[in-house]
Design a protein around this motif. Structure first.
Motif, mmCIF file in Angstrom:
data_model
loop_
_atom_site.group_PDB
_atom_site.id
_atom_site.type_symbol
_atom_site.label_atom_id
_atom_site.label_comp_id
_atom_site.label_asym_id
_atom_site.label_seq_id
_atom_site.Cartn_x
_atom_site.Cartn_y
_atom_site.Cartn_z
ATOM 1 N N LYS A 1 0.870 -1.098 0.000
ATOM 2 C CA LYS A 1 0.000 0.000 0.000
ATOM 3 C C LYS A 1 0.920 1.161 0.000
ATOM 4 N N HIS A 2 1.885 1.240 0.743
ATOM 5 C CA HIS A 2 2.989 2.181 0.578
ATOM 6 C C HIS A 2 4.083 2.085 1.634
ATOM 7 N N LYS A 3 3.980 1.234 2.565
ATOM 8 C CA LYS A 3 5.067 1.002 3.503
ATOM 9 C C LYS A 3 5.166 2.115 4.508
ATOM 10 N N HIS A 4 4.231 2.234 5.380
ATOM 11 C CA HIS A 4 4.353 3.317 6.321
ATOM 12 C C HIS A 4 3.576 3.152 7.601
ATOM 13 N N LEU A 5 3.753 4.077 8.515
ATOM 14 C CA LEU A 5 3.151 4.281 9.836
ATOM 15 C C LEU A 5 4.199 4.996 10.667
ATOM 16 N N VAL A 6 3.790 5.475 11.847
ATOM 17 C CA VAL A 6 4.760 6.272 12.583
ATOM 18 C C VAL A 6 4.861 5.804 14.018
ATOM 19 N N ALA A 7 6.069 5.437 14.474
ATOM 20 C CA ALA A 7 6.393 5.088 15.858
ATOM 21 C C ALA A 7 7.739 4.432 15.848
ATOM 22 N N ILE A 8 8.399 4.426 16.953
ATOM 23 C CA ILE A 8 9.727 3.813 17.003
ATOM 24 C C ILE A 8 9.727 2.783 18.122
ATOM 25 N N PRO B 1 -5.366 3.873 -6.229
ATOM 26 C CA PRO B 1 -6.493 3.855 -5.285
ATOM 27 C C PRO B 1 -6.094 3.246 -3.946
ATOM 28 N N GLY B 2 -6.766 3.698 -2.892
ATOM 29 C CA GLY B 2 -6.499 3.161 -1.574
ATOM 30 C C GLY B 2 -5.327 3.805 -0.863
ATOM 31 N N THR B 3 -4.747 4.839 -1.460
ATOM 32 C CA THR B 3 -3.631 5.561 -0.853
ATOM 33 C C THR B 3 -4.106 6.973 -0.481
ATOM 34 N N PRO B 4 -3.269 7.745 0.214
ATOM 35 C CA PRO B 4 -3.649 9.129 0.529
ATOM 36 C C PRO B 4 -4.031 9.950 -0.698
ATOM 37 N N ARG C 1 -8.619 15.714 5.240
ATOM 38 C CA ARG C 1 -9.694 15.340 4.333
ATOM 39 C C ARG C 1 -10.938 16.184 4.623
ATOM 40 N N ALA C 2 -12.034 15.880 3.952
ATOM 41 C CA ALA C 2 -13.219 16.732 4.033
ATOM 42 C C ALA C 2 -13.757 16.891 5.456
ATOM 43 N N ASP C 3 -13.600 15.843 6.300
ATOM 44 C CA ASP C 3 -14.132 15.930 7.665
ATOM 45 C C ASP C 3 -13.131 16.520 8.646
ATOM 46 N N GLY C 4 -11.994 17.003 8.140
ATOM 47 C CA GLY C 4 -11.013 17.649 8.998
ATOM 48 C C GLY C 4 -9.968 16.725 9.576
ATOM 49 N N GLN C 5 -10.073 15.419 9.329
ATOM 50 C CA GLN C 5 -9.092 14.473 9.862
ATOM 51 C C GLN C 5 -7.821 14.500 9.028
ATOM 52 N N LYS C 6 -6.656 14.427 9.697
ATOM 53 C CA LYS C 6 -5.381 14.496 8.999
ATOM 54 C C LYS C 6 -5.179 13.290 8.096
ATOM 55 N N VAL C 7 -4.574 13.535 6.949
ATOM 56 C CA VAL C 7 -4.209 12.479 6.011
ATOM 57 C C VAL C 7 -2.691 12.493 5.876
ATOM 58 N N GLY C 8 -2.032 11.523 6.481
ATOM 59 C CA GLY C 8 -0.580 11.498 6.481
ATOM 60 C C GLY C 8 0.011 11.309 5.095
ATOM 61 N N HIS C 9 1.103 12.006 4.842
ATOM 62 C CA HIS C 9 1.817 11.885 3.572
ATOM 63 C C HIS C 9 3.301 11.559 3.764
ATOM 64 N N HIS C 10 3.811 11.684 4.985
ATOM 65 C CA HIS C 10 5.209 11.362 5.285
ATOM 66 C C HIS C 10 5.229 10.167 6.238
ATOM 67 N N TYR C 11 6.062 9.176 5.931
ATOM 68 C CA TYR C 11 6.075 7.958 6.731
ATOM 69 C C TYR C 11 7.491 7.421 6.896
ATOM 70 N N SER C 12 7.691 6.719 8.007
ATOM 71 C CA SER C 12 8.984 6.107 8.308
ATOM 72 C C SER C 12 8.924 4.614 8.040
ATOM 73 N N THR C 13 10.030 4.079 7.548
ATOM 74 C CA THR C 13 10.086 2.678 7.128
ATOM 75 C C THR C 13 11.100 1.907 7.966
ATOM 76 N N SER C 14 10.711 0.691 8.354
ATOM 77 C CA SER C 14 11.519 -0.145 9.242
ATOM 78 C C SER C 14 11.629 -1.567 8.704
ATOM 79 N N LEU C 15 12.334 -2.397 9.447
ATOM 80 C CA LEU C 15 12.344 -3.841 9.223
ATOM 81 C C LEU C 15 11.388 -4.460 10.230
ATOM 82 N N GLY C 16 10.785 -5.580 9.870
ATOM 83 C CA GLY C 16 9.859 -6.240 10.776
ATOM 84 C C GLY C 16 10.240 -7.684 11.017
ATOM 85 N N VAL C 17 10.097 -8.142 12.270
ATOM 86 C CA VAL C 17 10.345 -9.539 12.621
ATOM 87 C C VAL C 17 9.162 -10.056 13.433
#
Length: 280
Positions: A3-10, A140-143, A223-239
Motif C-alpha cells: 500500500k505504501h510502507k508506512h506508519l509512525v512510531a519507534i 487507489p487506496g492511498t492518501p 480530508r473533508a471531515d477535517g481528519q489528517k491524512v498522512g503523507h510522510h512515513y517512516s520505514t523499518s524492518l519487521g520480525v
C-alpha cells in the motif's frame, strides 16, 4: 507490500546493545520475506533496492540471505512471517502492530510528478494546477485517493484510474498498479500529474523519457471531515513478535551501516526526510 510502507512510531528493543548472545540459528541463512515482482522494491532477479538492502543486512549479520517470495502483499505477514517461514520483512510500516519493528532506516513522502517543461506549480493539494489537470495518475487506496476526493477530483478521474489496470475487478483479488506505468503516463503526456509514494516512483522518474519534476507533498493535509491524512512515513524492518533478539541485532546493523543504506537510497533517487522529533 505497499500500500505504501508506512506508519509512525519507534520500537527499538535493546537497540543500543553492542554485544548479542550467539544463537544456533545465527549460522543459518537469514530468510527474507520479499516480493516476487514488486518493483522497484524487489523481484526474483534481485533488481530492487530492497534486494540490495537485504544483502547489506546479511553482511552485517554474517548470514547468507535466502529469499522467501510472496505474490500478494495483503497476506505476507499472516501466511509467511507469522508462520516462521521467513525471519524478516523489509520495508514495513514503522510501528506495524502485527510485528516487532526496528528503528526506522528512512523516512519519505508522497510526491507530485509532472513534466519539467510544463512548469506546473505543485506545492500542495490546493494548487491550481491540480484543478486544471485533465488526467491525474494515482493508486487507489492511498492518501492520493483521499485527497482527490477532498478536492472533488476523484470522480472525474475514476475511469482513467481503471484504464491503468485494464478495468480489472477489485473483488477478492490484488490489483497491482505498476509504478513505472504511472510515471510513464506523465512522461508521455498522457497524464498531467501523477501522485505516488516517493520511493515507488524515484527510479522511474530518473529514467523517464522526458525530464520530470518530483515534488514532496507537505504533511499537513486534511480530508473533508477535517481528519489528517498522512503523507510522510517512516520505514523499518519487521520480525516476528517473539523474536526480540533478531530485532535487536538488526537495530545494531542499521546503526552500523546507516551511511551505506542512505547512500543506496540516494542512488535510487528516493526523497529522504528527517525523522520527526520524539513527542514530549
Amino acid at each position: 507490500m505497499q500500500k505504501h510502507k508506512h506508519l509512525v512510531a519507534i520500537l527499538g528493543l535493546a537497540a543500543g546493545l553492542a554485544v548479542f548472545p550467539v544463537a544456533a540459528e545465527d549460522n543459518k541463512p537469514l530468510k527474507v520475506c520479499a516480493a516476487e515482482d514488486e518493483m522497484p522494491y524487489s523481484n526474483k532477479a534481485g533488481e530492487g533496492f530492497e534486494n540490495k538492502l537485504a544483502e547489506l543486512l546479511g553482511k552485517g549479520l554474517g548470514r547468507k540471505i535466502e529469499y522467501v517470495f510472496w505474490t500478494d502483499p495483503r497476506y505476507f505477514v499472516r501466511d509467511f512471517l507469522d508462520k516462521r517461514l521467513c525471519d524478516v520483512a523489509i520495508g514495513v510500516d514503522d510501528g506495524d502492530p502485527r510485528l516487532l519493528t526496528t528503528k526506522p532506516y528512512y523516512r519519505s513522502g508522497y510526491v507530485f510528478i509532472s513534466r519539467e517543461k510544463d512548469g506546473l506549480e505543485l506545492k500542495n493539494w490546493d494548487s491550481e494546477a491540480l484543478h486544471k489537470a485533465k488526467r491525474i495518475a494515482f493508486v487507489p487506496g492511498t492518501p492520493a485517493e483521499i485527497m482527490l476526493r477532498a478536492i472533488n477530483r476523484y470522480n472525474d478521474q475514476f475511469n482513467y484510474s481503471q484504464e491503468l489496470v485494464g478495468f480489472k475487478s477489485k473483488r477478492n483479488q490484488y490489483v497491482k498498479y505498476e509504478n513505472s506505468k504511472l510515471v510513464a503516463e506523465v512522461a508521455s503526456g498522457s497524464a498531467d500529474v501523477a501522485v505516488l509514494w516517493g520511493p515507488a516512483a524515484a527510479r522511474y522518474v530518473k529514467a523517464a523519457s522526458a525530464p520530470l519534476v518530483m515534488t514532496v507533498i507537505p504533511d499537513n493535509n486534511v480530508r473533508a471531515d477535517g481528519q489528517k491524512v498522512g503523507h510522510h512515513y517512516s520505514t523499518s524492518l519487521g520480525v516476528h513478535k517473539l523474536d526480540p533478539t533478531l530485532q535487536a541485532q538488526l537495530n545494531k546493523v542499521l546503526e552500523d551501516r546507516q551511511d551505506e543504506i542512505t547512500e543506496l537510497l540516494e542512488q535510487e533517487g528516493i526523497p529522504l526526510l528527517d525523522e520527526p522529533e520524539p513527542a514530549k
